[in-house]
Design a protein around this motif. Structure first.
Motif, short mmCIF file in Angstrom:
data_model
loop_
_atom_site.label_atom_id
_atom_site.label_comp_id
_atom_site.label_asym_id
_atom_site.label_seq_id
_atom_site.Cartn_x
_atom_site.Cartn_y
_atom_site.Cartn_z
N HIS A 177 0.84 -1.22 0.00
CA HIS A 177 0.00 0.00 0.00
C HIS A 177 0.87 1.26 0.00
O HIS A 177 0.59 2.23 -0.71
N VAL A 178 1.96 1.25 0.80
CA VAL A 178 2.86 2.42 0.84
C VAL A 178 3.48 2.64 -0.53
O VAL A 178 3.57 3.78 -1.02
N LEU A 179 3.90 1.58 -1.20
CA LEU A 179 4.52 1.73 -2.53
C LEU A 179 3.52 2.27 -3.55
O LEU A 179 3.84 3.15 -4.35
N ARG A 180 2.27 1.73 -3.52
CA ARG A 180 1.27 2.25 -4.45
C ARG A 180 0.98 3.72 -4.18
O ARG A 180 0.84 4.52 -5.11
N GLN A 181 0.90 4.10 -2.91
CA GLN A 181 0.61 5.51 -2.60
C GLN A 181 1.78 6.41 -2.99
O GLN A 181 1.60 7.53 -3.45
N LEU A 182 3.04 5.88 -2.77
CA LEU A 182 4.22 6.67 -3.20
C LEU A 182 4.20 6.87 -4.71
O LEU A 182 4.52 7.96 -5.21
N ASP A 183 3.84 5.83 -5.44
CA ASP A 183 3.77 5.93 -6.91
C ASP A 183 2.75 7.00 -7.32
O ASP A 183 3.02 7.87 -8.15
N ALA A 184 1.54 6.94 -6.71
CA ALA A 184 0.49 7.93 -7.04
C ALA A 184 0.91 9.33 -6.63
O ALA A 184 0.71 10.30 -7.37
N ASP A 185 1.52 9.46 -5.41
CA ASP A 185 1.90 10.80 -4.94
C ASP A 185 3.00 11.39 -5.80
O ASP A 185 3.00 12.60 -6.07
N SER A 186 3.97 10.59 -6.24
CA SER A 186 5.05 11.14 -7.07
C SER A 186 4.52 11.62 -8.41
O SER A 186 4.93 12.69 -8.90
N ALA A 187 3.60 10.87 -9.01
CA ALA A 187 3.01 11.33 -10.28
C ALA A 187 2.18 12.58 -10.06
O ALA A 187 2.20 13.52 -10.86
N GLN A 188 1.45 12.63 -8.94
CA GLN A 188 0.59 13.80 -8.65
C GLN A 188 1.41 15.06 -8.42
O GLN A 188 1.10 16.13 -8.91
N ILE A 189 2.53 14.93 -7.66
CA ILE A 189 3.32 16.14 -7.35
C ILE A 189 3.99 16.67 -8.60
O ILE A 189 4.12 17.88 -8.78
N MET A 190 4.40 15.82 -9.53
CA MET A 190 5.01 16.31 -10.77
C MET A 190 3.98 17.02 -11.62
O MET A 190 4.27 18.04 -12.27
N SER A 191 2.74 16.52 -11.65
CA SER A 191 1.69 17.23 -12.39
C SER A 191 1.44 18.61 -11.80
O SER A 191 1.32 19.60 -12.52
N HIS A 192 1.42 18.68 -10.46
CA HIS A 192 1.18 19.98 -9.81
C HIS A 192 2.36 20.93 -10.02
O HIS A 192 2.16 22.14 -10.21
N VAL A 193 3.60 20.41 -9.96
CA VAL A 193 4.77 21.29 -10.16
C VAL A 193 4.76 21.89 -11.56
O VAL A 193 4.97 23.08 -11.75
N SER A 194 4.49 21.05 -12.56
CA SER A 194 4.43 21.54 -13.95
C SER A 194 3.35 22.59 -14.12
O SER A 194 3.55 23.64 -14.74
N GLU A 195 2.16 22.34 -13.52
CA GLU A 195 1.05 23.31 -13.64
C GLU A 195 1.38 24.60 -12.90
O GLU A 195 1.06 25.69 -13.37
N PHE A 196 2.09 24.50 -11.76
CA PHE A 196 2.40 25.71 -11.00
C PHE A 196 3.40 26.58 -11.76
O PHE A 196 3.27 27.81 -11.80
N LEU A 197 4.43 25.98 -12.37
CA LEU A 197 5.39 26.77 -13.14
C LEU A 197 4.73 27.43 -14.33
O LEU A 197 5.20 28.46 -14.81
N ARG A 198 3.62 26.86 -14.81
CA ARG A 198 2.95 27.45 -15.97
C ARG A 198 1.96 28.52 -15.54
O ARG A 198 1.79 29.52 -16.24
N THR A 199 1.28 28.35 -14.41
CA THR A 199 0.19 29.29 -14.04
C THR A 199 0.47 30.12 -12.80
O THR A 199 -0.17 31.13 -12.59
N GLN A 200 1.44 29.70 -11.93
CA GLN A 200 1.72 30.39 -10.65
C GLN A 200 0.45 30.50 -9.80
O GLN A 200 0.23 31.49 -9.12
N ASN A 201 -0.41 29.51 -9.86
CA ASN A 201 -1.67 29.53 -9.12
C ASN A 201 -1.38 29.20 -7.66
O ASN A 201 -0.81 28.15 -7.35
N PRO A 202 -1.75 30.06 -6.70
CA PRO A 202 -1.48 29.75 -5.27
C PRO A 202 -2.19 28.50 -4.80
O PRO A 202 -1.72 27.83 -3.90
#
Length: 864
Positions: A177-202
């Motif tokens: 379960h920890v590995l699956r959640q780490l996999d999902a969290d790592s993909a999620q944080i990269m999506s958010h980082v890319s969107e933040f650099l593009r939009t600077q949305n707080p």
């Protein structure tokens, strides 16, 4: 009008050409004077333009290049590509060249030279700040590439290396379960980082912090593993990589704060530069305006002088014309006036005018005589005129009434074209127009909007049981509630039947549409009072967004409809977003439907049977028939893939008839061989509601002993229409068929309803069996379900048993029977025959035991 005045107007017309000629002479003289005055003003302005034209042109060119330079920087900041960076730097060089031209053009003018020096200083500051901002952006992009590389390695380790490593060392479900959640969290944080650099949305920045906290939680979960695993090199290296990646992301966020301050500084310098350029242009404009104003004032003085002269000339001409008219032609006019007065007093239409004088007077006299002659020969009575007038007035009034009715009809017709007749909401055509307008507006403003496709669940049951009038009232009430849920600028439309569409004209994030969908689903929990009924309603919602899911109304509606069907397949009363996978799945479903029809004709189906054993003695007491499909090109097709398509297309009915026929045939074969065995067959919602289900079952039961053929129906299917289900199941029981409730505990039935059902046994769902080893709560829940079945005096069978711990627990709780991979995998009828054959017979045949099965981590497979 008196004859003198009439004649005066006539004579005045005679002298008009003379007046026009005089007027043209005055205008010509005035034009010559104005020409020379304006020419002098034009020369002065041209001389000024020659001296300052170069300065003004350079100023305008710099303003244009400043806008281009700003656009280039914004393009690179939004999309940090090397080509865009080079383009931005090239535009900085172009502006520098235009600044040199401006300085050269202003050397002859001290004021402009000092202004040019200020422009150069401000540009130098702007250039330095811009270079720093571009370098920061390049640094941020390079850091983002490194973070992507690190998290890609983390994902690869989590998905490929660590699961097998941990499993080999005895790590349990917690580590998985920890590995699956780490996999999902790592993909999620990269999506958010890319969107933040593009939009600077707080809001996205806060999401990144939540992702980091979630990753830290999972790292703490890894720390709670057993010490040898926690200190093992792969786990330690994974934790080090995650800490390093999270640190880089935090550096990126800090760098973004610096970049935001530099953007503010660059924007301020750009505004100062624009202000200086506007100041230089205004200086030139003021000088030009002063020169032009002086010339205009001189021209106005000349105009006033000649207007006074022209007025005097016209007055003199009018006085001369009046004197000429009074002295020459007054007598003929008086004669005509006397003749007309006689006609008016006596009514004698035989009188004629004897006019003399000018040709115009003779022509008027002839026309008066002609009119008198026509009046003398044509008489119309006053009564006829009044009748004609009344008829005309009545016809005009009728036409006005007809035109008003036609106008009202046109207004109502135009409303009906784009309006739903029942609810007053926009219909399909009105919705298409509204979406087209939203697309045009979104293209101009680069905004986003959403389309929500809302379908009422089980609305057909309301029409069937309560009548169409109640159904119409329910639709009208739902339309009002939907209108109350949306914003004032949003649009609610009715597509037809029980389908509504909501157009959110503008959204900031995709989550805005989800918030509205949740609001609608929460609103659906409150009943609607229609007449004497309190109706409970539910809805399924599909969501598509512009421009992510389409660029026209048809595509957006199709995408929302696809998402709606997915929400229905997942259990209704929920919402779902559209994705590209839906289109792929739809194509696959169509292809599967075509191949299913061919499979029915080509007899490509076969049955496998999974053993059902007694917990006391482990004897084989029955089997469950499971449908299988061997495609000639695709090979084995999973039941989870083709059975939903068969149910959706109605093909499950002929397929189910085939399953019933084959299962009953096998029961008769085993009975004839002296080894009778109970066979269970799953019934779908289509089969249970089919009008031919009873005839089909009775036709295939010939030669089948009572109790050896069993049908399994899920709890949710039974409770969907309880009264009809009870009637059908009682008829099946009377025909000698056993009835089992499948997936017990997963539905929403009550004890009072279960007691009304003609059941033989219930099957406890595998999710409750799997929870036995998860802690005291899971075991208590399974124990309660078994006790409940015993209290209802029903036999109990647990499905999905996969290990000895689950088996021993069920045996201790007197479960009765079990089914799962621990008791045997699905197998052919021949293998079941070998399994149930007496031991001496099997030994004589040289057969080996068939119970050496390996448990796996999944439970019961799907059947028909």
């Amino acid at each position: 009008m008196s004859p003198e005045r009439y004649f005066f107007s006539l004579r005045l017309g005679r002298v008009i050409p003379l007046g026009v000629a005089a007027l043209l002479a005055v205008v010509l003289a005035f034009g010559m004077v104005a020409y020379f005055t304006i020419s002098g003003t034009r020369d002065r302005v041209q001389n000024l333009a020659r001296s300052d034209y170069g300065v003004l042109l350079s100023t305008l060119e710099m303003k244009i290049n400043l806008s281009a330079m700003t656009i280039g920087m914004l393009e690179y900041l939004v999309t940090p590509e090397p080509v865009l960076r080079e383009r931005a730097l090239k535009r900085v060089e172009d502006f520098n060249q235009h600044l040199l031209r401006y300085q050269q053009a202003t050397q002859k003018h001290p004021k402009h030279a000092a202004h040019a020096q200020k422009v150069a200083q401000t540009f130098a500051q702007h250039e330095t700040a811009s270079q720093a901002l571009l370098e920061r952006r390049a640094e941020a992009e390079q850091m983002l590439v490194g973070v992507y590389r690190d998290f890609k390695r983390i994902n690869q380790r989590v998905e490929t290396e660590l699961p097998g490593y941990l499993a080999a060392r005895g790590a349990g479900a917690d580590s998985q379960h920890v590995l699956r959640q780490l996999d999902a969290d790592s993909a999620q944080i990269m999506s958010h980082v890319s969107e933040f650099l593009r939009t600077q949305n707080p809001v996205v920045r806060e999401s990144i912090h939540r992702d980091i906290a979630s990753i830290n939680t999972q790292l703490a979960g890894l720390d709670r593993l057993r010490a040898p695993l926690d200190r093992s090199p792969p786990v330690a290296e994974l934790k080090s990589q995650i800490h390093r990646g999270v640190g880089d992301i935090q550096k990126l966020l800090e760098l973004d704060v610096i970049m935001r301050a530099q953007r503010v500084e660059t924007a301020g310098l750009r505004r100062g530069l624009e202000s200086l350029l506007d100041e230089g242009a205004q200086l030139l404009a003021v000088r030009s305006l002063d020169t032009a104003t002086d010339g205009i004032l001189r021209t106005l003085n000349q105009i006033m002088l000649f207007v006074a002269l022209l007025t005097l000339v016209l007055l003199l001409m009018l006085a001369a014309a009046m004197m000429y008219a009074r002295t020459r032609d007054v007598l003929p006019v008086r004669q005509m006036h006397a003749a007309l007065a006689r006609v008016q007093e006596t009514g004698d239409l035989a009188v004629r005018v004897d006019a003399r004088g000018a040709p115009e007077l003779r022509e008027i006299g002839a026309q008066i005589n002609q009119v008198l002659q026509q009046l003398n020969t044509t008489t119309v009575s006053k009564q006829e005129l009044e009748v004609s007038q009344k008829h005309l007035e009545r016809e005009i009034a009728e036409r006005r009434i007809a035109q008003e009715a036609l106008r009202e009809s046109n207004v109502k017709l135009s409303e009906l074209v784009v309006q739903d007749e029942l609810t007053g909401l926009p219909n399909r055509r009105g919705l298409a127009d509204a979406i087209a307008q939203s697309i045009a507006r979104a293209r101009r403003t680069r905004a986003r909007f959403a389309v929500l496709f809302v379908d009422l669940d089980h609305f057909k049951e309301v029409n069937d049981t309560k009548g169409h009038d109640v159904g119409d009232d329910l639709l009208l009430a739902v339309a009002i509630r939907l209108r109350q849920c949306v914003r004032e600028e949003d649009i609610v439309a009715r597509m037809g039947g029980d389908e509504f569409v909501i157009l959110m004209t503008e959204i900031g994030l995709r989550e805005d549409a989800a918030m509205l969908a949740r609001k609608i689903l929460n609103e659906a929990t409150a009943p609607i009072n229609v007449g004497s009924y309190d109706l409970f309603w539910q809805a399924s919602i599909g969501i598509s967004t512009y421009p992510d899911d389409g660029h026209d109304a048809t595509t957006l509606l199709r995408a929302a409809d696809s998402a709606l069907h997915l929400a229905k397949e997942e259990g209704r009363n929920r919402f779902h977003y559209y994705s590209e996978d839906l289109t792929i799945n739809a194509t696959r479903r169509v292809e599967l439907a075509d191949e299913l029809r061919k499979a029915i004709e080509n007899d490509d189906f076969f049955l496998q049977y999974q053993p059902q054993r007694a917990l006391v003695g482990d004897a084989l007491v029955g089997v469950e028939a499971l449908l299988r499909w061997r495609h000639p090109r695709w090979g084995m097709v999973a039941p989870d893939e083709f059975i939903p398509v068969a149910e959706a297309t109605g093909l499950i009915v002929p397929i189910g008839e085939w399953v019933l026929r084959e299962a009953c045939h096998q029961v008769r074969a085993w009975t004839a061989a002296g080894t009778p065995l109970r066979v269970s067959v799953n019934l779908s919602v289509r089969e249970l509601s089919a009008s031919t289900i009873l005839e089909t079952v009775r036709a295939n039961l010939a030669g089948v002993p009572p109790g050896l053929f069993e049908v399994e129906i899920t709890e949710s299917l039974i409770m969907r229409n309880l009264d009809a289900s009870i009637l059908v199941l009682r008829q099946l029981r009377s025909a000698g068929v056993s009835v089992a409730m499948d997936d017990f505990g997963m539905g929403y039935s009550s004890l009072s309803r279960i007691k009304q059902l003609p059941l033989n046994r219930i099957k406890i769902d595998k999710s409750f069996v799997r929870a036995i080893g998860d802690g005291d709560d899971g075991e208590e829940l399974a124990r309660a379900l078994i006790a409940l079945a015993h209290a209802l005096k029903l036999e109990v069978i647990a499905e999905g048993v996969e290990n000895s711990h689950e088996l021993e627990f069920l045996r201790a709780e007197r479960c009765g029977e079990y089914q799962g991979f621990w008791g045997g995998r699905p197998m052919s009828a021949a293998d079941i025959t070998h399994l149930i054959a007496p031991e001496p017979v099997r030994a004589a045949r040289g057969g080996a035991p068939l119970l050496s099965v390996v448990p796996r981590a999944h439970g019961k497979e799907s059947g028909a």
